[in-house]
Write an enzyme that holds these catalytic residues in place. Sequence first.
Site, mmCIF file in Angstrom:
data_model
loop_
_atom_site.group_PDB
_atom_site.id
_atom_site.type_symbol
_atom_site.label_atom_id
_atom_site.label_comp_id
_atom_site.label_asym_id
_atom_site.label_seq_id
_atom_site.Cartn_x
_atom_site.Cartn_y
_atom_site.Cartn_z
ATOM 1 N N ARG A 35 -8.065 -37.055 -68.612
ATOM 2 C CA ARG A 35 -7.050 -36.420 -67.793
ATOM 3 C C ARG A 35 -7.263 -36.672 -66.303
ATOM 4 O O ARG A 35 -6.310 -36.743 -65.522
ATOM 5 C CB ARG A 35 -7.072 -34.905 -68.050
ATOM 6 C CG ARG A 35 -6.199 -34.119 -67.091
ATOM 7 C CD ARG A 35 -6.291 -32.634 -67.339
ATOM 8 N NE ARG A 35 -5.478 -31.890 -66.380
ATOM 9 C CZ ARG A 35 -5.275 -30.592 -66.419
ATOM 10 N NH1 ARG A 35 -5.823 -29.887 -67.367
ATOM 11 N NH2 ARG A 35 -4.537 -29.996 -65.512
ATOM 12 N N SER A 36 -8.519 -36.806 -65.889
ATOM 13 C CA SER A 36 -8.866 -36.813 -64.471
ATOM 14 C C SER A 36 -8.953 -38.212 -63.869
ATOM 15 O O SER A 36 -9.751 -39.038 -64.320
ATOM 16 C CB SER A 36 -10.211 -36.107 -64.283
ATOM 17 O OG SER A 36 -10.756 -36.381 -63.012
ATOM 18 N N PRO A 37 -8.211 -38.477 -62.797
ATOM 19 C CA PRO A 37 -8.328 -39.783 -62.142
ATOM 20 C C PRO A 37 -9.685 -39.955 -61.460
ATOM 21 O O PRO A 37 -10.199 -41.071 -61.361
ATOM 22 C CB PRO A 37 -7.187 -39.780 -61.124
ATOM 23 C CG PRO A 37 -6.929 -38.330 -60.850
ATOM 24 C CD PRO A 37 -7.174 -37.637 -62.150
#
Length: 235
Positions: free
Chosen positions: A12-14
């Site tokens: 989910r996290s860039p």
Amino acid sequence: MSRRPRFYFSFRSPYSWLAYHDLRTEHPQVLRELEWRPFWEPDVQSERMLTELGGRFIYAPMSKEKHLYLLRDVRRLAQRRGLTITWPLDDAPWWEVAHLAYFAAVDAGQGPAFVERVYRARWQEGRNISDPDTIAELAESVGVPGDAARSAVDRTEMRERGAQALLAIDRDGVFGVPFFIDRSQRFWGIDRLNDFLASLGGNTTSGAALLTDASPASATHDRRTADHGHAGGCG
């Protein structure tokens, strides 16, 4: 409790994607030695199972202002690394689909390859990794049985495995990603990656080399942040 240095990552996290990129390109030996642990926001079923185990999910919703900052910050950091980001549209995100499929990839001996492929699909191709068919296709491309990856979210044993992973997140006090743990030391965010690498010292076979690396992460990556509560990480 595991004594191996741990890397909590999330599709989910860039910032988690960028931390993975930096480890893979600059410190591949360290990346191979870390214990990889997935982090994701649980759905109703997973959260219920976590609660029954006596755990809780630590999560603070992101403000609109921080989200807007993230969009600009991530694009800036990606460009600095020569990466082109394609923002995915998460109309109905279901994070179990990709993160439980990761366990199927681990069982097939292709955990790292699956992580690399899913990160690339999400952040560089803008694909929907909440779609079981997409995850099955990505899994098959790296040698993981597509059916095993597609069905992971529906299988009781994978759900139970996921609940244990969420419990580990709670016990380690992980509130966002990327999150690194070396013994009693904890580091949140890509801005703390170089500090984590330095902390390893002799704790991994390649640890000593980190301290004399000719091109450490801090030499090329700006560690300053405009938000003192935002160390290059997110939930």
